[in-house]
Scaffold this active site. Sequence first.
Site, mmCIF file in Angstrom:
data_model
loop_
_atom_site.group_PDB
_atom_site.id
_atom_site.type_symbol
_atom_site.label_atom_id
_atom_site.label_comp_id
_atom_site.label_asym_id
_atom_site.label_seq_id
_atom_site.Cartn_x
_atom_site.Cartn_y
_atom_site.Cartn_z
ATOM 1 N N CYS A 134 0.897 -1.153 0.000
ATOM 2 C CA CYS A 134 0.000 0.000 0.000
ATOM 3 C C CYS A 134 0.932 1.198 0.000
ATOM 4 C CB CYS A 134 -0.925 0.039 1.210
ATOM 5 S SG CYS A 134 -1.878 1.570 1.247
ATOM 6 N N CYS A 137 -0.471 4.100 2.751
ATOM 7 C CA CYS A 137 -0.556 3.858 4.198
ATOM 8 C C CYS A 137 -0.310 2.378 4.462
ATOM 9 C CB CYS A 137 -1.863 4.364 4.783
ATOM 10 S SG CYS A 137 -3.336 3.930 3.855
ATOM 11 N N SER A 138 -1.306 1.655 4.916
ATOM 12 C CA SER A 138 -1.038 0.262 5.262
ATOM 13 C C SER A 138 -2.252 -0.605 4.971
ATOM 14 C CB SER A 138 -0.661 0.161 6.742
ATOM 15 O OG SER A 138 -1.675 0.756 7.521
ATOM 16 N N CYS A 139 -2.967 -0.322 3.896
ATOM 17 C CA CYS A 139 -4.117 -1.148 3.529
ATOM 18 C C CYS A 139 -3.637 -2.590 3.338
ATOM 19 C CB CYS A 139 -4.768 -0.627 2.249
ATOM 20 S SG CYS A 139 -5.476 1.027 2.458
HETATM 21 FE FE FE Z 1 -3.578 2.280 2.297
#
Ligand code: FE
Length: 232
Positions: A134, A137-139
């Site tokens: 991602c 961010c951190s999907c």
């Molecule tokens: Fe994300």
Amino acid sequence: MTHDDHDHEEHDGYEHGHGDHPYGHDHDHDHAHDPHEGVTADDPRPRARALQSLLVEKGLVSTDAIDEAITAYEQEIGPLNGARVVARAWTDEAFRERLLEDADDAIAEFDFDVGVQHVEVKENSPQRHNAVVCTLCSCYPWSLLGLPPTWYKTPAYRSRMVREPRAVLSEFGVELDDDTEVQVWDSSSEIRYMVLPQRPPGTEGMDEEELREVVTRDAMIGVERLEGVSDA
Ligand code: FE
């Protein structure tokens, strides 16, 4: 369910405000239409920390209990779900086809909740290696893989995986042939990708349950290739 709970479940925490990802997508989706846009602007971490401190202070939970829950989610619940899906795909050709065609629908036959996000599964082959990132961010496919590893959330991984995937994969120990195509999938708040690793050699005699043990979290992110299993 409180509003805070809702926020936490709908989003992957940490940084937010998916605008345009700086890198190209392999699919069409418009972050500007993200229904959660705007709700996610606040960093949830201070609230989470404050809530945890309060709960511990009031004696409602212990930090040990929290650590245990995180460990369970990270090491048992999450990756195991993904591993069950992979093991079935390796042993059931019709399921594999359904999984690649419509992962949400295929995974619905399992007893866990796949969550609100759309999941897509990308299959590795000798010709093509898939990996997931991602960039903003951190999907991450939480319902399948549990909590994202710390490195997944680092700026270095997020930026370098799209810019120089072969170099990053090499650092993870994945050495690809020059003629193996690399495809990097940029996750978003709407679409979570999971890699279907190649079934390693030496596992021909294993049943679905045994195969689950072979699958690793990193292989389902695409930063590991499963080694062959030898008879010991
Ligand atoms: Fe994300």
